[in-house]
Enzyme design. Structure first.
Site, PDB file in Angstrom:
ATOM      1  N   THR A 127       0.799  -1.226   0.000  1.00 28.87           N
ATOM      2  CA  THR A 127       0.000   0.000   0.000  1.00 28.87           C
ATOM      3  C   THR A 127       0.833   1.278   0.000  1.00 28.87           C
ATOM      4  OG1 THR A 127      -1.416   1.323   1.483  1.00 28.87           O
ATOM      5  CG2 THR A 127      -0.141  -0.379   2.521  1.00 28.87           C
ATOM      6  N   GLU A 129       0.308   3.564   1.894  1.00 28.61           N
ATOM      7  CA  GLU A 129       0.478   3.968   3.292  1.00 28.61           C
ATOM      8  C   GLU A 129       1.900   3.696   3.783  1.00 28.61           C
ATOM      9  OE1 GLU A 129      -1.769   5.386   5.886  1.00 28.61           O
ATOM     10  OE2 GLU A 129      -2.432   6.131   3.950  1.00 28.61           O
ATOM     11  N   TYR A 151      -1.389   0.476  10.956  1.00 31.32           N
ATOM     12  CA  TYR A 151      -1.693  -0.182   9.669  1.00 31.32           C
ATOM     13  C   TYR A 151      -0.477  -0.119   8.755  1.00 31.32           C
ATOM     14  CZ  TYR A 151      -3.565  -0.792   4.957  1.00 31.32           C
ATOM     15  OH  TYR A 151      -3.760  -1.209   3.658  1.00 31.32           O
ATOM     16  N   LYS A 155       1.934  -3.239   7.428  1.00 36.23           N
ATOM     17  CA  LYS A 155       2.108  -3.516   5.993  1.00 36.23           C
ATOM     18  C   LYS A 155       3.588  -3.421   5.589  1.00 36.23           C
ATOM     19  CE  LYS A 155      -2.126  -4.183   4.189  1.00 36.23           C
ATOM     20  NZ  LYS A 155      -2.511  -5.187   3.192  1.00 36.23           N
TER      21      LYS A 155
END
Ligand code: NAP
Ligand code: F7E
Length: 348
Positions: A127, A129, A151, A155
């Site tokens: 991602t 992110e 999160y 990841k």
């Protein structure tokens, strides 16, 4: 070669549904991994008309033996790991659960594959992110990571363990570093869908306003059905590599609200500043947008802007839907959905 078999974890999610449809159309047999829940309604698969075509199996990323049995039984050619606790805001409330699923869950799958099917092709849903507090604009495959949430950090582990299994064991394991991608099948808690569904409900008199957080956050928003195609292309490549998937444009939450409101027929004007700011419909004088600190993040990702050049040059993928078209697709779908909900309610 016979029919290819794909295992998709997180089949109930937005991407699970679009990817399943895409692979079925390509002639794949699709096994959909679903953590058991008391709600047996596969509404996204139904919306795409494929609920009868996907073979659903229980598959929870928290349970290694479950993963092992599924892989040993179905022996898929390709595994797409889409399952995750994917809501950034919730990860601040549930950091341990988020990490168990998003970080160790990926390792569980990789270990099971290493034992039972090291020749498999494995896709990990990485991602944007990961870039978090961005170290360069735009971000590409060489931009250093700086995640800003549990999160993002979970990841980050998943990204590196996928790369590590590729390098250590020669597995075909790749990361798709996907920037935000949205659709009418997006979960209602994500900001795009919260806006389009909320505005549609205001239009039909079912609620008065939407309460949002940081309107200045900028995202590189694409259209989800196009992004699942990029996942597949990565697994068909000659060599396993990681790719950024993005549109190359960035827009603020405020711009998203403004276009959605326009499509909906509101005349939105902004008044005030910070948490006192209001979005008012000039036609009626009513406040339809309010701001609350409840929806601000403890640490924000201010701007994401991806550079998809590598995937375009190597695999021929490029986005086809503009930002305005995306907002329009989502807004029109939610107006239709809410209108049908109102009609169904009236006939009760
Ligand atoms: P989503 O709609 O939230 O779907 C994720 C799915 O994972 C859900 O169906 C959820 O099941 C399932 N899941 C959660 N915990 C699980 C567990 N312990 N075991 C098995 N399944 C579990 O997310 P999405 O938007 O489709 O995204 C797909 C993947 O891409 C996710 O990994 C996400 O982090 C990543 N990603 C998404 C975006 C984006 O913009 N959409 C961008 C980059 C990366 P329930 O339905 O039961 O909750
Ligand atoms: O927030 C701001 C919020 O929750 C977008 C996931 O798919 O994409 C997604 O993560 C922005 C943030 O998505 C509200 O602060 C303002 O800056 O829609 P979101 P996300 O956090 O970008 C990435 C790529 C993933 O990997 C994730 O799985 O919008 N914002 N007001 C708000 N956000 C929400 N949810 N709700 C608001 O009221």
């Amino acid at each position: 070669m016979g029919v290819k078999r794909a295992l998709i974890t997180g089949i109930r999610g937005q991407d699970g549904a679009y990817l399943a449809k895409f692979l079925l159309e390509k002639g794949y047999e699709v096994i959909g991994g679903d953590r058991r829940s008391s709600d047996g309604d596969y509404w996204r698969l139904k919306a795409l008309g494929i609920d009868k075509e996907v073979k659903i199996v229980y598959l929870d990323l928290l349970e290694l033996t479950n993963i092992m049995r599924v892989i040993d039984k179905y022996k898929p050619d390709e595994v797409y790991n889409l399952a995750a606790q994917s809501f950034v805001q919730a990860s601040f409330e549930q950091p341990l659960l988020t990490s168990e699923v998003n970080a160790l869950g990926v390792l569980r799958i990789l270990e099971a594959l290493r034992v039972f099917m090291p020749e498999v092709r494995f896709y990990q849903a990485s991602t944007s992110e990961l870039f978090g507090k961005v170290q360069a604009i735009p971000q590409d495959e060489n931009t250093p990571f700086y995640p800003r949430s549990p999160y993002g950090v979970s990841k980050l582990f998943a990204f590196w363990i996928t790369k590590n299994y590729r390098e250590a064991y020669g597995m075909f394991a790749v990361n798709g570093i996907l920037f935000n991608h949205e659709s009418p099948l997006r979960g209602l808690e994500f900001v795009t869908r919260k806006i389009t569904y909320g505005l549609a409900r205001i239009k039909y008199g079912l609620q008065d306003k939407i309460i949002l957080g940081n309107l200045e956050a900028k995202r590189d928003w694409g259209y989800a059905p196009e992004y699942v195609e990029a996942m597949w292309l990565m697994l068909q490549a000659d060599t396993p590599e990681d790719y950024v998937v993005a549109t190359g444009e960035t827009h603020s939450v405020r711009e998203f609200v403004e276009i959605a409101a326009e499509v909906c027929g509101f005349q939105l004007v902004w008044k005030g500043k910070g948490t006192e700011e209001r979005g008012i419909d000039q036609k009626t004088g009513k406040t339809i947008i309010e701001i609350s600190s409840e929806f601000y993040r403890p640490a924000e990702v201010d701007i994401l802007l991806g550079n998809p050049r590598k995937i375009y040059e190597k695999l021929g993928w490029k986005p086809r839907t503009s930002f305005r078209e995306l907002v329009q697709i989502m807004m029109e779908a939610d107006l239709k959905l809410v209108s049908s909900q109102v009609r169904a309610h009236r006939t009760l």
